[in-house]
Motif scaffolding. Structure first.
Motif, mmCIF file in Angstrom:
data_model
loop_
_atom_site.group_PDB
_atom_site.id
_atom_site.type_symbol
_atom_site.label_atom_id
_atom_site.label_comp_id
_atom_site.label_asym_id
_atom_site.label_seq_id
_atom_site.Cartn_x
_atom_site.Cartn_y
_atom_site.Cartn_z
ATOM 1 N N GLY A 1 -42.304 1.219 -64.980
ATOM 2 C CA GLY A 1 -42.358 2.010 -66.198
ATOM 3 C C GLY A 1 -41.957 3.444 -65.960
ATOM 4 N N SER A 2 -42.112 4.264 -66.991
ATOM 5 C CA SER A 2 -41.751 5.684 -66.896
ATOM 6 C C SER A 2 -42.569 6.476 -67.903
ATOM 7 N N GLY A 3 -42.621 7.778 -67.709
ATOM 8 C CA GLY A 3 -43.368 8.650 -68.618
ATOM 9 C C GLY A 3 -44.824 8.237 -68.698
ATOM 10 N N THR A 4 -45.347 8.203 -69.916
ATOM 11 C CA THR A 4 -46.738 7.776 -70.089
ATOM 12 C C THR A 4 -46.861 6.253 -70.106
ATOM 13 N N ASP A 5 -45.730 5.552 -70.303
ATOM 14 C CA ASP A 5 -45.759 4.089 -70.285
ATOM 15 C C ASP A 5 -45.501 3.604 -68.857
ATOM 16 N N LEU A 6 -46.381 3.986 -67.964
ATOM 17 C CA LEU A 6 -46.225 3.762 -66.526
ATOM 18 C C LEU A 6 -47.428 2.992 -65.996
ATOM 19 N N TRP A 7 -47.145 1.980 -65.179
ATOM 20 C CA TRP A 7 -48.206 1.204 -64.541
ATOM 21 C C TRP A 7 -48.148 1.412 -63.034
ATOM 22 N N TRP A 8 -49.282 1.817 -62.442
ATOM 23 C CA TRP A 8 -49.422 1.907 -60.998
ATOM 24 C C TRP A 8 -50.036 0.608 -60.476
ATOM 25 N N ILE A 9 -49.714 0.287 -59.230
ATOM 26 C CA ILE A 9 -50.476 -0.742 -58.523
ATOM 27 C C ILE A 9 -51.457 -0.014 -57.613
ATOM 28 N N ILE A 10 -52.700 -0.037 -57.992
ATOM 29 C CA ILE A 10 -53.730 0.669 -57.238
ATOM 30 C C ILE A 10 -53.996 -0.026 -55.910
ATOM 31 N N SER A 11 -54.059 -1.352 -55.951
ATOM 32 C CA SER A 11 -54.356 -2.087 -54.716
ATOM 33 C C SER A 11 -53.832 -3.503 -54.821
ATOM 34 N N LYS A 12 -53.617 -4.098 -53.656
ATOM 35 C CA LYS A 12 -53.342 -5.524 -53.593
ATOM 36 C C LYS A 12 -54.068 -6.091 -52.386
ATOM 37 N N SER A 13 -54.580 -7.303 -52.540
ATOM 38 C CA SER A 13 -55.323 -7.969 -51.478
ATOM 39 C C SER A 13 -54.796 -9.386 -51.332
ATOM 40 N N SER A 14 -54.199 -9.708 -50.168
ATOM 41 C CA SER A 14 -53.538 -10.991 -49.955
ATOM 42 C C SER A 14 -54.447 -11.969 -49.215
#
Length: 295
Positions: free
Chosen positions: A183-196
């Protein structure tokens, strides 16, 4: 002298029949040009059956049960009705059925239908075509109601490579890896964490390769009350991997109250290892997200 009068009258009559008529304008540019508002007949119906009349134009239904509106009988001459338009709106909480009179037909496309249902909150226009006896009404325009009690948001997020792939991408927390944000601007998603979690394939049981991912929306937090996530996993790579995505949680418990979505993703096309290949995926795949809130 009398002959001149007759000729003058005839010429004036012919001119009138072929002239363009203007209302509130001295330069009409059509057969009838109206420079201003236009009034037509309006009627609100509450009965469970109604026969549409020759003087109707815009009709609303506001009764307490299902109703049937019957269109006028198409005849010839002054009752041919060619080009006549009826505008019909259903403002009730019940269905409204439009049907032709006996001997006439109603069309949605080229195939006649016995009737048409205008659902709650919808609108329809019906026009009479050029037929006379045994004529046809055409359903020329319909508008379905906008769902006034549903909000919908959609986005496409990334599914990162598995931590145990060859080569894999190490798991992280606290948004330590920004490479898979979307995404971009305010329509942005972060991946805070991943656990495999790696695959397990024994004589007693089999577990697929899977990953728990926490996404965080960087725009204004969603109102998550009565919000329902719909998830599908997509594959736009050259790898044959097939995934399934399951919803875990949705809450405004992220950074400064931001919305966090937790998802579990599993690879389902095979389990374990096949030579140098194993089910711990090494590509980046897609998570299609649809959020629907009913209020």
């Amino acid at each position: 002298m009398n002959m001149k009068k007759y000729i003058s009258i005839f010429l004036f009559g012919a001119l009138t029949l072929n002239a363009q008529v203007g209302i509130n304008t001295s330069t009409p540019n059509s057969t009838l040009a109206v420079n201003g508002s236009l009034r037509a007949g309006y009627k609100e119906v509450t009965t469970n059956t109604y026969a549409i009349t020759a003087t109707d134009h815009y009709i609303t239904y506001n009764g307490t049960g299902n109703t049937t509106f019957t269109l006028p009988v198409i005849g010839s001459g002054t009752s041919s009705y060619t080009g006549r338009i009826y505008k019909i709106k259903n403002i009730s909480t019940s269905n409204l059925t439009i049907q032709p009179s006996g001997g006439n037909t109603l069309r949605i496309d080229s195939v006649p239908v016995p009737s048409f249902v205008v659902p709650v909150g919808a609108y329809a226009e019906v026009v009479n075509n050029a037929n006379t006896t045994g004529g046809t009404w055409d359903l020329s325009f319909t508008v379905l109601p906008k769902p006034s009690n549903v909000e919908i948001y959609g986005s496409q997020l990334s599914i990162p490579p598995h931590g145990n792939g060859s080569p894999g991408v190490a798991d992280w927390t606290n948004h330590a890896n920004t490479s898979y944000d979307t995404g971009s601007g305010t329509d942005l998603w972060w991946i805070i964490s991943k656990s495999s979690v790696t695959n397990a394939h024994t004589a007693s049981y089999s577990n697929t390769s899977r990953m728990t991912i926490v996404y965080e929306y960087q725009g204004a937090p969603f109102n998550v009350t009565n919000m329902y996530p719909i998830l599908t996993a997509g594959n736009n790579s050259s790898f044959p991997d097939v995934f399934t995505a399951s919803f875990v949680s949705l809450a405004n418990n992220g950074t400064s109250g931001k919305t966090r979505l937790t998802v579990s993703v599993a690879r389902i096309d095979f389990i374990g290892a096949n030579g140098t290949n194993n089910s711990n995926w090494t590509g980046t795949f897609l998570l299609n997200l649809l959020l629907a809130r009913k209020y």
